[in-house]
Enzyme design. Structure first.
Site, short mmCIF file in Angstrom:
data_model
loop_
_atom_site.label_atom_id
_atom_site.label_comp_id
_atom_site.label_asym_id
_atom_site.label_seq_id
_atom_site.Cartn_x
_atom_site.Cartn_y
_atom_site.Cartn_z
N LEU A 45 4.25 -21.25 -1.07
CA LEU A 45 4.90 -21.84 0.11
C LEU A 45 3.81 -22.31 1.07
O LEU A 45 2.86 -21.57 1.33
CB LEU A 45 5.81 -20.81 0.76
N ASP A 47 3.04 -25.43 4.52
CA ASP A 47 3.45 -25.84 5.88
C ASP A 47 4.96 -26.00 6.05
O ASP A 47 5.63 -26.55 5.18
CB ASP A 47 2.90 -27.24 6.22
N GLN A 63 6.34 -27.07 2.47
CA GLN A 63 5.52 -27.48 1.33
C GLN A 63 5.70 -26.42 0.24
O GLN A 63 5.71 -25.22 0.52
CB GLN A 63 4.05 -27.54 1.75
N TYR A 106 3.23 -34.62 0.69
CA TYR A 106 2.57 -33.82 1.73
C TYR A 106 3.43 -33.71 2.99
O TYR A 106 4.51 -34.30 3.08
CB TYR A 106 1.20 -34.44 2.04
N ARG A 166 -2.59 -38.07 7.48
CA ARG A 166 -1.37 -37.42 6.99
C ARG A 166 -0.59 -36.66 8.06
O ARG A 166 -1.06 -36.50 9.18
CB ARG A 166 -1.71 -36.46 5.84
N ASP A 167 0.57 -36.17 7.64
CA ASP A 167 1.42 -35.27 8.41
C ASP A 167 2.11 -35.93 9.60
O ASP A 167 1.98 -35.48 10.75
CB ASP A 167 0.61 -34.03 8.90
N GLU A 222 -5.20 -31.91 11.30
CA GLU A 222 -3.99 -31.86 10.47
C GLU A 222 -2.79 -31.50 11.34
O GLU A 222 -2.93 -30.88 12.40
CB GLU A 222 -4.15 -30.79 9.37
C1 FRU Z 1 -2.02 -28.39 5.98
C2 FRU Z 1 -2.03 -29.44 4.86
C3 FRU Z 1 -1.54 -30.78 5.38
C4 FRU Z 1 -1.05 -31.43 4.12
C5 FRU Z 1 -0.46 -30.26 3.37
C6 FRU Z 1 -0.57 -30.35 1.87
O1 FRU Z 1 -1.91 -27.11 5.51
O2 FRU Z 1 -3.32 -29.55 4.31
O3 FRU Z 1 -2.50 -31.53 6.07
O4 FRU Z 1 -0.10 -32.42 4.37
O5 FRU Z 1 -1.12 -29.11 3.83
O6 FRU Z 1 0.12 -29.31 1.27
#
Ligand code: FRU
Length: 490
Positions: A45, A47, A63, A106, A166-167, A222
Site C-alpha cells: 500500500l 500514497d 497506491q 502514479y 507527478r502527483d 512530491e
Molecule cells: C510518493 C511517490 C509519488 C508517486 C508514487 C508512486 O510516495 O513516489 O511521487 O506518484 O509514490 O507510487
C-alpha cells in the site's frame, strides 16, 4: 518496454483462482492486522490518492502494488465510506494498462465535476531506453468502472523541468479548476507547478511555478497540496533531499508544510517572508499526505509507509497502512490536526484512569487514551507492555516541556535491515501550555499521539504481540494525571 501479462485481470483462469485464494488467506484475521486503519488485503500500500466526497460518501484511493514480488506496477485501489471510519472496497481499480501509464498509475487526486467523480493522476512510463516519461491523465468514475480519457491532459512537463513531474492535486476556486504538480528543474531543484484547466477540463495551461522560499529546498517535490484554510494558504509537500538547515527530519524523506497568505490566483507571486517549514507529523512513518475539502471540513490522510527497515508484515504478504483521517485547522498561525470526530463511534467501554489506585492496568490491544498531565515532575508511561517488555515508552518532563517517544522494544530488529532501526523521537511543546494533554490512538501495529489538541502529532508503527496490553504510569516529582481510556471495538 513491453510487460507481458502483468495485469491482474489478465491472469489465466487457473492462476486467477490461486490468486483469489491467496488474497483470501492473507486478508484473513492475523494478529498483525490493523483493526481501524486502512490496509491493503494483499501487496504493497502506498500514497493516499483521490480523497474526495461524492454523492454523500467519502472516496479514498491509494497506491497499490498487488504483486509486489513480481513487478512494481502501481495500481489505484479504491475505498468508500459514509463515516470516514468503516470503509468498503470498490470494485474499480486504475490499472497500469495503457501506453501512457504502462509502468504505474502514479499518485493523483479526485474532485466532483458536473455530477461525476473526476480523477487526475500521473501515468508513469519507462520507454525503450528505460527513461522515464510522465503523463498527467484524466479519468472518471462512472458507476462501477473507471474510464480513462484516450489522451493525456498534459503530455509533458514545461521546458526546463525533468520527467520527475507527478502527483497532480486538483482544487476549485472562484469558478476555476487548478492542479498543482510536483516536479524538479533541470538543474535539480524541487518545485511545484500550478496549471489552470479550460472549462471542459481538456486543456491545462501553465499558470505559475511555486517557489515560495528564497533558496532551493530539496531536489524534487512530491505530492503537493495547496489549499486555503481559515484565511491562510497552506502548502503541504514532500521536498526530497531537503537540507537539515531548513528542516530537521529523521525519516528518509520529509513530509512538510508551510503556511502563507491566501493565494488569489490573480498572478501575484506567492512568496513567504519568513517561511516556517515544519513536519506534518513528528513521528516515524508519515509521507505523501493528501487533503480533501468538503462539507466545510479539511481532512488529511497520510501514508504510514516509508520505512528504512522491512516490516514484519512484508513477509506475510502485505505492507503499510494509512493514517487516521485528521481534521485540519489553523489557530494563531499554527496548524492543528485532530482525529475526525466520527472515530469516537469506535469507542467501547470507557475506563477512568486513576493512577493513585491503579498505576498499572490492562487495556485492550486497540484502544484510545485521553490523558492530561499537570505539575512540574516527570512521567514514564508505557503502553502495549508485557512481562520483560516495556512496550512503547512515552516520557514526559513537564518542567522542560519535553516529550519523548521510544519504540525500541516494539520495533524488533529485522533481519537484512541495511540501516539502523529508527526508534526515538523528542518533541518540545510550547512553554505557554500549562498542561500536557495527550490523545493516543493505539491499533494493533500503530500509534498516533496528538499533543495538546493536535498542535503536534507523533505517529508510527509498532510490532509486538496481541497480548501486550499492559499500561503503566511511573511518576517522579509533582505530577497529577487525569483522564480516561476507551476500548476500541469494530
Ligand atoms: C510518493 C511517490 C509519488 C508517486 C508514487 C508512486 O510516495 O513516489 O511521487 O506518484 O509514490 O507510487
Amino acid at each position: 518496454m513491453a510487460l507481458d501479462n502483468h495485469l491482474l485481470r489478465d491472469l489465466p483462469p487457473a492462476e486467477k483462482k490461486l490468486w483469489d485464494e491467496k488474497v483470501k488467506q492473507i486478508a484473513s484475521q492475523h494478529s498483525l492486522r490493523q483493526v481501524f486503519h486502512i490496509e491493503a488485503p494483499i501487496g504493497f500500500l502506498g500514497d493516499p490518492n483521490g480523497f474526495s466526497f461524492f454523492q454523500g460518501s467519502w472516496y479514498l484511493f491509494h497506491q497499490w502494488i498487488p504483486r509486489k514480488t513480481q513487478n512494481k506496477m502501481v495500481y489505484w485501489r479504491g475505498l468508500r465510506s459514509k463515516d470516514l471510519v468503516h470503509w468498503e472496497s470498490l470494485p474499480a481499480t486504475i490499472d497500469p494498462d495503457t501506453k501512457y501509464d504502462s509502468h504505474g498509475a502514479y499518485s493523483g487526486s479526485a474532485w466532483v465535476n458536473q455530477g461525476q467523480l473526476e480523477i487526475f493522476y500521473t501515468g508513469n512510463v519507462r520507454n525503450q531506453e528505460n527513461e522515464r516519461e510522465a503523463y498527467q491523465m484524466r479519468a472518471t468514475l462512472a458507476g462501477k468502472v473507471i474510464k480513462k480519457a484516450a489522451v493525456p491532459a498534459i503530455m509533458q512537463p514545461p521546458a526546463g523541468y525533468t520527467m520527475n513531474f507527478r502527483d497532480p492535486k486538483v482544487w476549485q476556486q472562484a469558478g476555476k479548476t487548478y492542479a498543482i504538480i510536483g516536479t524538479q528543474t533541470k538543474s535539480g531543484a524541487g518545485r511545484a507547478i500550478i496549471y489552470e484547466a479550460s472549462t471542459d477540463l481538456k486543456a491545462w495551461h501553465l499558470k505559475e511555478v511555486l517557489q515560495p522560499f528564497d533558496h532551493d529546498i530539496g531536489y524534487m517535490w512530491e505530492c503537493p497540496n495547496f489549499f486555503e484554510l481559515d484565511g491562510s494558504q497552506v502548502l503541504i509537500f514532500c521536498p526530497q533531499g531537503a537540507d537539515s538547515k531548513d528542516l530537521e527530519y529523521k525519516t528518509l524523506f520529509p513530509n512538510a508544510f508551510v503556511i502563507g497568505p491566501k493565494w488569489s490566483g490573480d498572478g501575484s507571486e506567492w512568496k513567504l517572508k519568513q517561511p516556517k517549514l515544519a513536519l506534518v507529523d513528528e513521528g516515524f512513518e508519515c509521507y505523501a499526505s493528501q487533503i480533501v475539502q468538503a462539507e466545510g471540513r479539511t481532512i488529511i490522510v497520510s501514508w504510514m509507509g516509508p520505512s528504512k527497515t522491512p516490516l514484519p508484515t512484508d513477509k506475510l504478504g502485505w505492507s503499510n497502512c494509512l493514517s487516521l483521517p485528521r481534521e485540519l485547522s489553523i489557530k494563531d498561525g499554527e496548524l492543528y490536526q485532530k482525529p475526525v470526530r466520527e472515530l469516537t463511534s469506535l469507542f467501547g467501554a470507557a475506563h477512568v484512569i486513576d493512577i493513585e489506585h491503579s498505576p498499572s492496568f490492562k487495556a485492550t490491544t486497540a484502544s484510545h487514551f485521553q490523558v492530561t498531565f499537570k505539575g512540574t515532575g516527570q512521567v514514564q508511561w508505557n503502553v502495549r507492555a508485557q512481562a520483560n517488555n516495556p512496550g512503547l515508552v512515552i516520557k514526559v518532563d513537564l518542567r522542560k516541556h519535553a516529550l519523548e517517544v521510544d519504540r525500541q522494544a516494539v520495533f524488533p530488529p529485522v533481519e537484512g535491515a541495511k540501516t539502523e532501526r529508527d526508534t526515538q523521537r523528542k518533541l518540545q511543546y510550547s512553554s505557554d501550555d500549562k498542561a500536557l494533554e495527550l490523545e493516543v490512538w493505539l491499533d494493533h501495529t500503530s500509534f498516533e499521539i496528538f499533543v495538546n489538541q493536535g498542535r503536534s502529532v507523533l505517529s508510527g508503527r509498532l510490532f509486538t504481540t496481541e497480548t501486550a496490553q499492559s499500561c503503566n504510569f511511573k511518576i517522579n516529582g509533582n505530577v497529577t494525571v487525569t483522564g480516561e481510556w476507551h476500548e476500541i471495538v469494530k
